[in-house]
Motif scaffolding. Structure first.
Motif, mmCIF file in Angstrom:
data_model
loop_
_atom_site.group_PDB
_atom_site.id
_atom_site.type_symbol
_atom_site.label_atom_id
_atom_site.label_comp_id
_atom_site.label_asym_id
_atom_site.label_seq_id
_atom_site.Cartn_x
_atom_site.Cartn_y
_atom_site.Cartn_z
ATOM 1 N N TRP A 1 -9.531 12.441 -2.937
ATOM 2 C CA TRP A 1 -10.759 11.668 -2.704
ATOM 3 C C TRP A 1 -10.378 10.254 -2.284
ATOM 4 C CZ3 TRP A 1 -12.408 7.142 -5.179
ATOM 5 C CH2 TRP A 1 -13.712 6.732 -4.900
ATOM 6 N N GLU A 2 -11.161 9.712 -1.343
ATOM 7 C CA GLU A 2 -10.964 8.305 -1.004
ATOM 8 C C GLU A 2 -12.271 7.680 -0.548
ATOM 9 O OE1 GLU A 2 -7.881 8.022 1.918
ATOM 10 O OE2 GLU A 2 -8.914 9.289 3.330
ATOM 11 N N TYR B 1 -6.639 7.588 -10.667
ATOM 12 C CA TYR B 1 -7.399 6.708 -9.781
ATOM 13 C C TYR B 1 -6.475 5.578 -9.342
ATOM 14 C CZ TYR B 1 -10.433 2.830 -8.482
ATOM 15 O OH TYR B 1 -10.998 1.770 -7.832
ATOM 16 N N GLU C 1 0.829 -1.190 0.000
ATOM 17 C CA GLU C 1 0.000 0.000 0.000
ATOM 18 C C GLU C 1 0.870 1.248 0.000
ATOM 19 O OE1 GLU C 1 -3.464 1.590 2.854
ATOM 20 O OE2 GLU C 1 -3.520 -0.519 2.333
ATOM 21 N N ASP D 1 0.613 5.134 0.718
ATOM 22 C CA ASP D 1 -0.110 6.303 1.201
ATOM 23 C C ASP D 1 0.752 7.547 1.119
ATOM 24 O OD1 ASP D 1 -2.557 5.180 1.751
ATOM 25 O OD2 ASP D 1 -1.944 4.512 3.730
ATOM 26 N N ASP E 1 -13.325 3.832 1.209
ATOM 27 C CA ASP E 1 -13.018 2.475 1.661
ATOM 28 C C ASP E 1 -14.300 1.668 1.467
ATOM 29 O OD1 ASP E 1 -11.883 0.246 2.727
ATOM 30 O OD2 ASP E 1 -11.610 1.037 4.743
ATOM 31 N N GLY F 1 -17.981 8.676 -0.798
ATOM 32 C CA GLY F 1 -16.607 8.783 -0.341
ATOM 33 C C GLY F 1 -16.312 10.137 0.274
ATOM 34 N N GLU G 1 -9.637 0.100 -0.235
ATOM 35 C CA GLU G 1 -9.362 1.533 -0.294
ATOM 36 C C GLU G 1 -9.132 2.006 -1.726
ATOM 37 O OE1 GLU G 1 -6.448 4.884 1.696
ATOM 38 O OE2 GLU G 1 -6.213 2.786 2.283
ATOM 39 N N ASN G 2 -10.002 2.909 -2.176
ATOM 40 C CA ASN G 2 -9.926 3.513 -3.503
ATOM 41 C C ASN G 2 -9.583 4.986 -3.314
ATOM 42 O OD1 ASN G 2 -11.370 1.386 -5.451
ATOM 43 N ND2 ASN G 2 -12.390 1.349 -3.469
ATOM 44 N N ARG G 3 -8.684 5.506 -4.176
ATOM 45 C CA ARG G 3 -8.259 6.900 -4.042
ATOM 46 C C ARG G 3 -8.155 7.573 -5.407
ATOM 47 N NH1 ARG G 3 -4.751 3.837 -0.988
ATOM 48 N NH2 ARG G 3 -3.086 4.019 -2.505
ATOM 49 N N ARG H 1 -5.951 10.904 -6.880
ATOM 50 C CA ARG H 1 -4.884 11.835 -6.534
ATOM 51 C C ARG H 1 -4.722 12.879 -7.626
ATOM 52 N NH1 ARG H 1 -0.519 7.459 -4.254
ATOM 53 N NH2 ARG H 1 -1.306 7.488 -2.132
ATOM 54 N N THR I 1 -3.739 13.028 -2.216
ATOM 55 C CA THR I 1 -5.050 12.407 -2.371
ATOM 56 C C THR I 1 -6.128 13.465 -2.182
ATOM 57 O OG1 THR I 1 -4.204 10.288 -1.570
ATOM 58 C CG2 THR I 1 -6.587 10.623 -1.443
#
Length: 125
Positions: A36-37, A63, A2, A4, A39, A118, A96-98, A100, A34
């Motif tokens: 937007w996120e 994405y 992952e 972050d 989960d 989200g 977890e979707n993000r 950036r 980031t």
């Protein structure tokens, strides 16, 4: 694995956030953060809309899925394709979707991003 990691430099940045929309502008931006996120407990559809106007340099919205795979949603460079906007539905997967915002060195830009599910976050928060 992952990732972050967010790293950026900003000059004359201003941002605004209200409910499910985030927007901002910077004279110079370099790096990524980031905006937007989600989960997700199960696969689902998310409606998003975004606009990006680049006055110098280049920037993109990407994405990142739960496995860390990166897909470009929108890419703009100063000049011919300086401003773009779109609305679409994305399929998010469980986990977890993000999304950036990424800027190359010395990028001047304005952006706006909205999602119906989200959490939106101002750049640099």
């Amino acid at each position: 694995m992952e990732d972050d990691y967010s790293s950026y430099n900003l000059t004359n940045f201003s941002g605004n956030q209200s409910e499910n929309t985030v927007s901002g502008s910077a004279e110079k931006l370099e790096g990524m953060d980031t905006i937007w996120e989600l989960d997700a407990e199960e696969p689902e559809e998310v409606n998003i809309s975004y606009s990006l106007m680049v006055t110098s340099g280049k920037a993109k919205l990407v994405y990142v899925d739960p496995e860390g795979t990166v897909s470009t949603l929108l890419e703009c460079s100063a000049g011919e394709d300086a401003g773009q906007s779109a609305s679409e539905t994305i399929e998010v997967r469980e986990g977890e979707n993000r999304i950036r915002l990424v800027g190359a060195e010395g990028t001047g830009l304005e952006y706006e991003f909205t999602a119906d599910k989200g959490d939106v976050e101002a750049f640099g928060d």
